[in-house]
Design a protein around this motif. Sequence first.
Motif, mmCIF file in Angstrom:
data_model
loop_
_atom_site.group_PDB
_atom_site.id
_atom_site.type_symbol
_atom_site.label_atom_id
_atom_site.label_comp_id
_atom_site.label_asym_id
_atom_site.label_seq_id
_atom_site.Cartn_x
_atom_site.Cartn_y
_atom_site.Cartn_z
ATOM 1 N N GLY A 44 23.360 84.809 -13.290
ATOM 2 C CA GLY A 44 23.758 83.431 -13.551
ATOM 3 C C GLY A 44 23.114 82.493 -12.551
ATOM 4 O O GLY A 44 22.472 82.937 -11.585
ATOM 5 N N ASN A 45 23.304 81.213 -12.737
ATOM 6 C CA ASN A 45 22.702 80.236 -11.823
ATOM 7 C C ASN A 45 23.239 80.372 -10.407
ATOM 8 O O ASN A 45 22.496 80.204 -9.423
ATOM 9 C CB ASN A 45 22.928 78.814 -12.338
ATOM 10 C CG ASN A 45 24.393 78.486 -12.564
ATOM 11 O OD1 ASN A 45 25.058 79.137 -13.382
ATOM 12 N ND2 ASN A 45 24.907 77.492 -11.864
ATOM 13 N N HIS A 46 24.520 80.725 -10.262
ATOM 14 C CA HIS A 46 25.101 80.774 -8.917
ATOM 15 C C HIS A 46 24.682 82.017 -8.136
ATOM 16 O O HIS A 46 24.945 82.091 -6.930
ATOM 17 C CB HIS A 46 26.627 80.666 -8.983
ATOM 18 C CG HIS A 46 27.092 79.283 -9.316
ATOM 19 N ND1 HIS A 46 26.837 78.202 -8.503
ATOM 20 C CD2 HIS A 46 27.771 78.793 -10.388
ATOM 21 C CE1 HIS A 46 27.343 77.114 -9.043
ATOM 22 N NE2 HIS A 46 27.911 77.446 -10.190
ATOM 23 N N MET A 61 23.939 74.053 -6.176
ATOM 24 C CA MET A 61 23.179 75.284 -6.019
ATOM 25 C C MET A 61 22.454 75.366 -4.676
ATOM 26 O O MET A 61 22.376 76.424 -4.069
ATOM 27 C CB MET A 61 22.139 75.418 -7.145
ATOM 28 C CG MET A 61 22.705 75.880 -8.469
ATOM 29 S SD MET A 61 21.370 76.129 -9.682
ATOM 30 C CE MET A 61 20.439 77.443 -8.900
ATOM 31 N N ARG A 62 21.872 74.264 -4.225
ATOM 32 C CA ARG A 62 21.134 74.225 -2.951
ATOM 33 C C ARG A 62 20.036 75.303 -2.922
ATOM 34 O O ARG A 62 19.784 75.918 -1.890
ATOM 35 C CB ARG A 62 22.059 74.430 -1.745
ATOM 36 C CG ARG A 62 23.264 73.526 -1.708
ATOM 37 C CD ARG A 62 24.145 73.777 -0.497
ATOM 38 N NE ARG A 62 24.323 75.160 -0.180
ATOM 39 C CZ ARG A 62 25.158 75.990 -0.811
ATOM 40 N NH1 ARG A 62 25.877 75.561 -1.817
ATOM 41 N NH2 ARG A 62 25.253 77.260 -0.441
ATOM 42 N N ALA A 88 27.460 88.812 -17.825
ATOM 43 C CA ALA A 88 26.616 87.676 -18.198
ATOM 44 C C ALA A 88 26.523 86.616 -17.110
ATOM 45 O O ALA A 88 26.449 85.424 -17.387
ATOM 46 C CB ALA A 88 27.112 87.056 -19.505
ATOM 47 N N GLY A 89 26.510 87.055 -15.854
ATOM 48 C CA GLY A 89 26.191 86.150 -14.751
ATOM 49 C C GLY A 89 27.354 85.546 -13.994
ATOM 50 O O GLY A 89 28.514 85.625 -14.399
ATOM 51 N N ASP A 90 27.004 84.959 -12.852
ATOM 52 C CA ASP A 90 27.942 84.291 -11.938
ATOM 53 C C ASP A 90 29.073 85.219 -11.492
ATOM 54 O O ASP A 90 30.256 84.892 -11.584
ATOM 55 C CB ASP A 90 28.514 83.016 -12.565
ATOM 56 C CG ASP A 90 27.532 81.853 -12.504
ATOM 57 O OD1 ASP A 90 26.417 82.047 -11.983
ATOM 58 O OD2 ASP A 90 27.875 80.754 -12.965
ATOM 59 N N VAL A 91 28.661 86.371 -10.972
ATOM 60 C CA VAL A 91 29.633 87.322 -10.428
ATOM 61 C C VAL A 91 30.096 86.858 -9.051
ATOM 62 O O VAL A 91 31.289 86.787 -8.764
ATOM 63 C CB VAL A 91 29.028 88.735 -10.334
ATOM 64 C CG1 VAL A 91 29.960 89.682 -9.580
ATOM 65 C CG2 VAL A 91 28.748 89.278 -11.719
ATOM 66 N N ASP A 92 29.125 86.558 -8.169
ATOM 67 C CA ASP A 92 29.449 86.228 -6.786
ATOM 68 C C ASP A 92 28.200 85.627 -6.145
ATOM 69 O O ASP A 92 27.163 86.280 -6.075
ATOM 70 C CB ASP A 92 29.873 87.498 -6.035
ATOM 71 C CG ASP A 92 30.335 87.237 -4.608
ATOM 72 O OD1 ASP A 92 30.014 86.158 -4.049
ATOM 73 O OD2 ASP A 92 31.002 88.113 -4.037
ATOM 74 N N SER A 93 28.301 84.392 -5.666
ATOM 75 C CA SER A 93 27.130 83.735 -5.080
ATOM 76 C C SER A 93 26.670 84.430 -3.808
ATOM 77 O O SER A 93 25.517 84.271 -3.399
ATOM 78 C CB SER A 93 27.448 82.264 -4.785
ATOM 79 O OG SER A 93 28.506 82.147 -3.842
ATOM 80 N N HIS A 130 33.121 84.632 -10.198
ATOM 81 C CA HIS A 130 33.098 83.814 -8.974
ATOM 82 C C HIS A 130 33.909 84.459 -7.847
ATOM 83 O O HIS A 130 34.801 83.848 -7.260
ATOM 84 C CB HIS A 130 33.593 82.398 -9.268
ATOM 85 C CG HIS A 130 32.626 81.623 -10.109
ATOM 86 N ND1 HIS A 130 31.454 81.108 -9.600
ATOM 87 C CD2 HIS A 130 32.640 81.304 -11.438
ATOM 88 C CE1 HIS A 130 30.791 80.489 -10.570
ATOM 89 N NE2 HIS A 130 31.480 80.603 -11.697
ATOM 90 N N LEU A 131 33.532 85.698 -7.562
ATOM 91 C CA LEU A 131 34.271 86.456 -6.551
ATOM 92 C C LEU A 131 34.046 85.949 -5.136
ATOM 93 O O LEU A 131 34.690 86.430 -4.200
ATOM 94 C CB LEU A 131 33.906 87.941 -6.657
ATOM 95 C CG LEU A 131 34.254 88.601 -7.999
ATOM 96 C CD1 LEU A 131 33.824 90.062 -8.006
ATOM 97 C CD2 LEU A 131 35.748 88.481 -8.299
#
Length: 260
Positions: free
Chosen positions: A55-57, A131-132, A30-35, A10-11
């Motif tokens: 990831g989802n984000h 998420m929008r 495995a996902g959700d590094v940075d939206s 979540h950077l």
Amino acid sequence: MRIQLLSDLHLETEVFTPEPAPGAELLVIAGDVDSTWAGLNAFARWPVPVLFVAGNHEFDGREWTDAWPALRERCEQLGLRLLERESAVISGADGRRIRFVGTTRWCDFDLFGEVHRERAMRAASYFVKVMRATRRGQLFDPAAVRDEALSCRAWLAAELAKSPTDELAWDATVAITHYGPSLRSADPRYGRQPGTASFCNADDDLLPLADAWLHGHLHCRHDYRVEHGAGRSTRVVSNARGHGRKGESLGHDGAFTIEV
């Protein structure tokens, strides 16, 4: 093969500098590094190959159908290999060939069975708002998430069931998903509640088809084995970092590795 595992950095809000783990031959994200995707730059010119499952984000505020090709192009520019319903066979320093089977594997909301699906999907409305995202111009709502999840599940089951051939052989199989493959990966802070079906799937029947299963999404760490009898087992591992403001990153080891 020694594999470094990271997820849920979540950077977009967190301050964390990923560094290569000593002795690692491969990095799995495995996902959700940075939206915003800007944080993916931290993995450019990484000293070992990088496999990335979104990831989802990674889809926050985006049109789902446009985001996939754009994300793939971004990964190619940075030298990362995006796996979405794709497999890759990579040889380790010891000569063993490892098959990596990767997909986001969205949640299908059947973690607690079909009878509880509707309740789980109602609970997921909160995460959809966060998420929008849209899919083909419509809100990427729980029904759309389930639709994609079932497609991921069908591909994953078929791919894991394949056997090595003379043309393509491997010695071990590692599944990589963003979502957890079992209720055993639930966050102990929340346990068995409807919202947990937005984080884990009931893919326990697929675990025997993999030697290891790496995932993220839940902001807690896991490392457990599921025994299948006859001396066979699957190691399930998550090294999610999570949010520092919630204390989730306490004890996180950015240099964590596993041997496959």
